[in-house]
Design a protein around this motif. Structure first.
Motif, PDB file in Angstrom:
ATOM      1  N   CYS A  33       0.812  -1.201   0.000  1.00 41.92           N
ATOM      2  CA  CYS A  33       0.000   0.000   0.000  1.00 41.92           C
ATOM      3  C   CYS A  33       0.854   1.263   0.000  1.00 41.92           C
ATOM      4  O   CYS A  33       0.639   2.179  -0.787  1.00 41.92           O
ATOM      5  N   GLU A  34       1.913   1.279   0.847  1.00 41.03           N
ATOM      6  CA  GLU A  34       2.822   2.431   0.865  1.00 41.03           C
ATOM      7  C   GLU A  34       3.545   2.560  -0.470  1.00 41.03           C
ATOM      8  O   GLU A  34       3.717   3.658  -0.999  1.00 41.03           O
ATOM      9  N   ASN A  72       2.651   1.518  -3.487  1.00 36.71           N
ATOM     10  CA  ASN A  72       1.759   2.037  -4.533  1.00 36.71           C
ATOM     11  C   ASN A  72       1.530   3.522  -4.373  1.00 36.71           C
ATOM     12  O   ASN A  72       1.573   4.281  -5.337  1.00 36.71           O
ATOM     13  N   PHE A  73       1.259   3.904  -3.122  1.00 38.36           N
ATOM     14  CA  PHE A  73       0.868   5.296  -2.901  1.00 38.36           C
ATOM     15  C   PHE A  73       2.008   6.248  -3.216  1.00 38.36           C
ATOM     16  O   PHE A  73       1.809   7.249  -3.915  1.00 38.36           O
ATOM     17  N   LYS A 126       2.613   6.414  -6.949  1.00 42.58           N
ATOM     18  CA  LYS A 126       1.580   7.155  -7.663  1.00 42.58           C
ATOM     19  C   LYS A 126       1.690   8.653  -7.407  1.00 42.58           C
ATOM     20  O   LYS A 126       1.555   9.466  -8.310  1.00 42.58           O
ATOM     21  N   SER A 127       1.943   9.005  -6.155  1.00 44.53           N
ATOM     22  CA  SER A 127       1.980  10.429  -5.841  1.00 44.53           C
ATOM     23  C   SER A 127       3.202  11.093  -6.476  1.00 44.53           C
ATOM     24  O   SER A 127       3.107  12.225  -6.954  1.00 44.53           O
ATOM     25  N   GLN A 148       2.584  11.909  -9.957  1.00 39.89           N
ATOM     26  CA  GLN A 148       1.773  13.125 -10.115  1.00 39.89           C
ATOM     27  C   GLN A 148       2.509  14.376  -9.658  1.00 39.89           C
ATOM     28  O   GLN A 148       1.935  15.465  -9.657  1.00 39.89           O
ATOM     29  N   THR A 153       3.594  14.974  -6.556  1.00 36.45           N
ATOM     30  CA  THR A 153       3.295  15.343  -5.170  1.00 36.45           C
ATOM     31  C   THR A 153       4.163  14.512  -4.242  1.00 36.45           C
ATOM     32  O   THR A 153       4.381  13.345  -4.494  1.00 36.45           O
ATOM     33  N   ARG A 154       4.642  15.145  -3.184  1.00 35.16           N
ATOM     34  CA  ARG A 154       5.353  14.364  -2.173  1.00 35.16           C
ATOM     35  C   ARG A 154       4.563  14.425  -0.883  1.00 35.16           C
ATOM     36  O   ARG A 154       3.849  15.384  -0.621  1.00 35.16           O
ATOM     37  N   LEU A 155       4.734  13.396  -0.061  1.00 32.00           N
ATOM     38  CA  LEU A 155       3.891  13.271   1.128  1.00 32.00           C
ATOM     39  C   LEU A 155       4.085  14.426   2.095  1.00 32.00           C
ATOM     40  O   LEU A 155       3.162  14.813   2.794  1.00 32.00           O
ATOM     41  N   ILE A 212       3.130  14.334   7.402  1.00 31.58           N
ATOM     42  CA  ILE A 212       2.403  14.226   6.139  1.00 31.58           C
ATOM     43  C   ILE A 212       1.569  15.482   5.964  1.00 31.58           C
ATOM     44  O   ILE A 212       0.785  15.821   6.833  1.00 31.58           O
ATOM     45  N   LYS A 213       1.770  16.173   4.856  1.00 29.29           N
ATOM     46  CA  LYS A 213       0.951  17.357   4.640  1.00 29.29           C
ATOM     47  C   LYS A 213       0.982  17.749   3.175  1.00 29.29           C
ATOM     48  O   LYS A 213       1.856  17.329   2.420  1.00 29.29           O
ATOM     49  N   LEU A 214       0.030  18.574   2.799  1.00 25.22           N
ATOM     50  CA  LEU A 214      -0.006  19.094   1.441  1.00 25.22           C
ATOM     51  C   LEU A 214       0.805  20.381   1.389  1.00 25.22           C
ATOM     52  O   LEU A 214       1.045  21.016   2.403  1.00 25.22           O
ATOM     53  N   LYS A 218       0.065  23.276   0.304  1.00 20.16           N
ATOM     54  CA  LYS A 218      -0.608  24.522   0.672  1.00 20.16           C
ATOM     55  C   LYS A 218      -0.961  24.571   2.149  1.00 20.16           C
ATOM     56  O   LYS A 218      -1.456  25.574   2.620  1.00 20.16           O
TER      57      LYS A 218
END
Lengths: 241, 413
Positions: B9-10, B12-13, B16-17, B20, B22-24, B307-309, B311
């Motif tokens: 799961c980790e 894949n995630f 995938k990120s 795209q 994006t980093r965690l 873990i954050k976005l 923004k």
């Protein structure tokens, strides 16, 4: 040192309230408290708490999980062998999970689980001298919410006190988040949380909300959720540009 | 204890990120974490924080007999220790594969690139030389140990002062710090390591976290000094893969720019602390006690959230944003007015074209020490190649190479 409810306690402190109770009522000592003869000692550092009528426990901050019977945990399948799976639940020892302990599983119809998959399971046996044992069915043979977690989601770990905080019935976090977001979550008492939402960004946002809830008071949860919503909107609008 | 298995799961995630972009933890792909450097009370001891990764370095020295092959050179040893405090799967006691790998990479970067003037560490040729030992202890492991360790090594080495030694014919006297002022080491150049991880999708990220390190398929570490020279290179496939190609050429120029900036930051931190020690002024310094900040438990404390976005921090800072921008502008102005500092921000400012960006930095270099980094000088030259050749010839006496380049230019014209 003698302490009473609401104080910060250290290992070795004696709890004053309990020893002075003379009424005939059942007193339950929760985690972190131990009775020796007539005195009750704390053996963990944390805050002494009491819930009515007479349940005492020490609320402590820790990250290492100690299995308790009946708790739900998120585990990682580390080994497949014979008729049991070995599952890492973050405890000192790996737990075992029988392949028959799934809904509808028979000797011929085995569940499809690979090494590295996640399972959400319940602890059937958890004693200090024995290997913990997990099951993915309830006593009626139904799966309910237990079972394999899809590998689409995200796994992260947090402190055990945060898990207790968000799984508390009084915690508004998941209800409030669910107003604006669509997500699935499996929070194990062992400090592992699995989250799945529609997009990567949403999944990360939910994870942020859960982690940030550790530092938010009960009244601040609402602001936290609206912050998360704003962040997501900003991120999504940023992607369109 | 065994390392926790990496879940599908980790894997894949993260894959995938990253695909795209994006980093965690909300960084962009080629963005490093913040570096913080704290010094201890004695010379040559520092703690470096790279995000949540934390490393302590300590330089010590003693007098030994030199190697017979190099009788007039001092020695440098780098020793890396990983204990279970850093991560549960590290064993204490014996040297693990990863600690040997890190110490070897650091040796390549610092010893084999000859960045330290070892000859100045000789006391009596063939008999007595200084032996430097860098001990690196990892306190917390959140990925990219090698970068963090290299920053710590560089900061510790450039901060270290050894006791002065005099000789009266036969005996040598090692003076304690109270008798004679200690001497700093001479560093010819300042190399640091910059690491990258490449994923299955072919995208490369800088300064990987522990999770990213486990998911990635290829690892690249470049040792680069402030003169933009390559000092060491380490490329490693973590699994069997065919997807990785051309990573080095894709990231090398970016890595160089980052390394220059990083070295500048380290130099500034070290200089600031050393000056404060000379002046015996302990206020406003970055000592160990400053890194144990009492943190208030608030939602605003986004540093603790792993873990954050991207923004997320913007939302938190919305109120203070306006002030921040004002401050930024102010500081930018300051760097233009004071050219003598030689900070990394100076370089972009020279883009304004020469002559407009404040007083001439060129004449300053004549009087000042060699310390002022050469990058500035070279960039300045590039800008004004055609304009003022005389000026350069007047002041170019510090760098032979530069003169050559300009003369050929001259001939071609």
């Amino acid at each position: 040192m003698e302490v009473s409810v609401g104080d910060v306690v250290m290992p070795g402190d004696t709890v004053k309230d309990i020893t002075t109770i003379t009424k005939k009522e059942t007193i339950i000592l929760g985690p972190g408290l131990r009775r020796e003869a007539d005195t009750v000692y704390a053996y963990k550092a944390g805050v002494l708490k009491k819930t009515e009528p007479a349940v005492y426990y020490v609320d402590s901050y820790q990250k290492r999980y100690v299995p308790n019977r009946g708790e739900h945990v998120v585990g990682i399948v580390t080994q497949k062998g014979g008729d049991i799976f070995k599952v890492d639940i973050g405890a000192s020892e790996q737990a075992s999970l029988s392949y028959l302990a799934f809904e509808g599983a028979t000797k011929k119809n085995r569940p499809d689980i690979q090494v590295g998959d996640l399972v959400f399971a319940k602890l059937l046996v958890a004693s200090k001298d024995m290997e913990p044992e997990l099951v993915c069915v309830d006593s009626h043979g139904k799966e309910k919410k237990l079972g394999i977690l899809s590998s689409e989601g995200m796994l992260f770990s947090c402190s055990l006190s945060l898990i207790r905080k968000i799984l508390n019935h009084n915690s508004p976090l998941f209800n409030m988040l669910a107003h604006s977001q669509a997500f699935e979550v499996a929070a194990g008492m062992n400090g592992r949380v699995w989250v799945k939402a529609r997009t990567i960004q949403e999944t990360i946002a939910i994870a942020t909300a859960i982690l940030a809830a550790e530092y938010a008071p009960l009244s601040g949860i609402k602001k936290l959720c609206s912050d998360i919503e704003k962040t997501l909107l900003l991120t999504q609008s940023g992607n369109v540009d | 204890m065994k390392e926790v298995l990496l879940t599908n799961c980790e894997k894949n995630f993260v894959n995938k990120s990253v695909e795209q972009g994006t980093r965690l933890d909300g960084r962009s792909l080629l963005e490093a974490r913040n570096v913080k450097i704290y010094f201890a009370s004695n010379w040559g001891s520092c703690m470096v924080l790279l995000g949540q990764t934390r490393v302590v370095a300590q330089v010590t020295c003693d007098i030994q007999q030199p190697k017979t092959s190099r009788p007039n050179e001092g020695m440098l040893h780098i020793n890396v220790e990983l204990n279970p405090m850093a991560a549960q799967h590290f064993d204490s006691g014996r040297q693990s594969e990863i600690s040997i790998l890190i110490s070897r990479q650091l040796e390549k970067c610092y010893q084999d690139s000859k960045c330290i003037d070892l000859e100045s560490l000789c006391i009596i040729a063939d008999k007595k030389v200084w032996n430097l030992r860098v001990d690196i202890n990892v306190i917390n492991h959140d990925g990219n140990l090698i970068d963090c360790a290299s920053i710590a090594t560089l900061a510790a080495l450039s901060h270290f002062h050894r006791p002065d030694v005099t000789s009266n014919g036969e005996d040598i006297i090692v003076h304690p710090f109270s008798e004679k002022d200690p001497l700093p080491l001479t560093l010819y150049h300042y190399p640091v390591c910059v690491s990258f991880i490449t994923f299955e999708s072919g995208s490369t990220v800088m300064d990987p976290t522990y999770l990213e390190e486990r998911v990635g398929v290829a690892q690249l570490t470049l040792g680069i000094n402030s003169y933009r020279e390559l000092c060491s290179l380490h490329f490693n496939y973590l699994t069997k893969t065919m997807t990785v190609e051309d990573v080095i050429s894709a990231v090398s120029s970016y890595a160089t720019n980052y390394a220059v900036q990083l070295v500048q930051q380290i130099k500034e931190a070290v200089n600031y602390d050393v000056e404060a020690r000379y002046k015996k002024d302990d206020r406003n310094t970055n000592r160990f006690k400053e890194c144990i900040m009492t943190k208030k438990l608030t939602t605003m404390n986004s540093e603790c959230i792993s873990i954050k976005l991207r923004k997320w921090s913007e939302i938190e800072n919305i109120e203070s944003d306006v002030d921040m921008e004002k401050k930024k502008e102010e500081t930018e102005n300051c760097t233009i007015i004071k050219p003598g500092i030689g900070s990394a921000e100076l370089i972009p400012n020279t883009n304004i074209s020469f002559g407009e960006g404040g007083p001439n930095t060129w004449n300053m270099s004549e009087s000042s020490e060699e310390e002022i980094s050469d990058i500035e000088i070279t960039t300045v030259i590039k800008k004004e190649e055609n304009k003022t050749i005389e000026n350069i010839e007047l002041n170019g006496d510090s760098e032979e190479e530069n003169i050559e380049i300009l003369e050929t230019k001259d001939l071609m014209q």
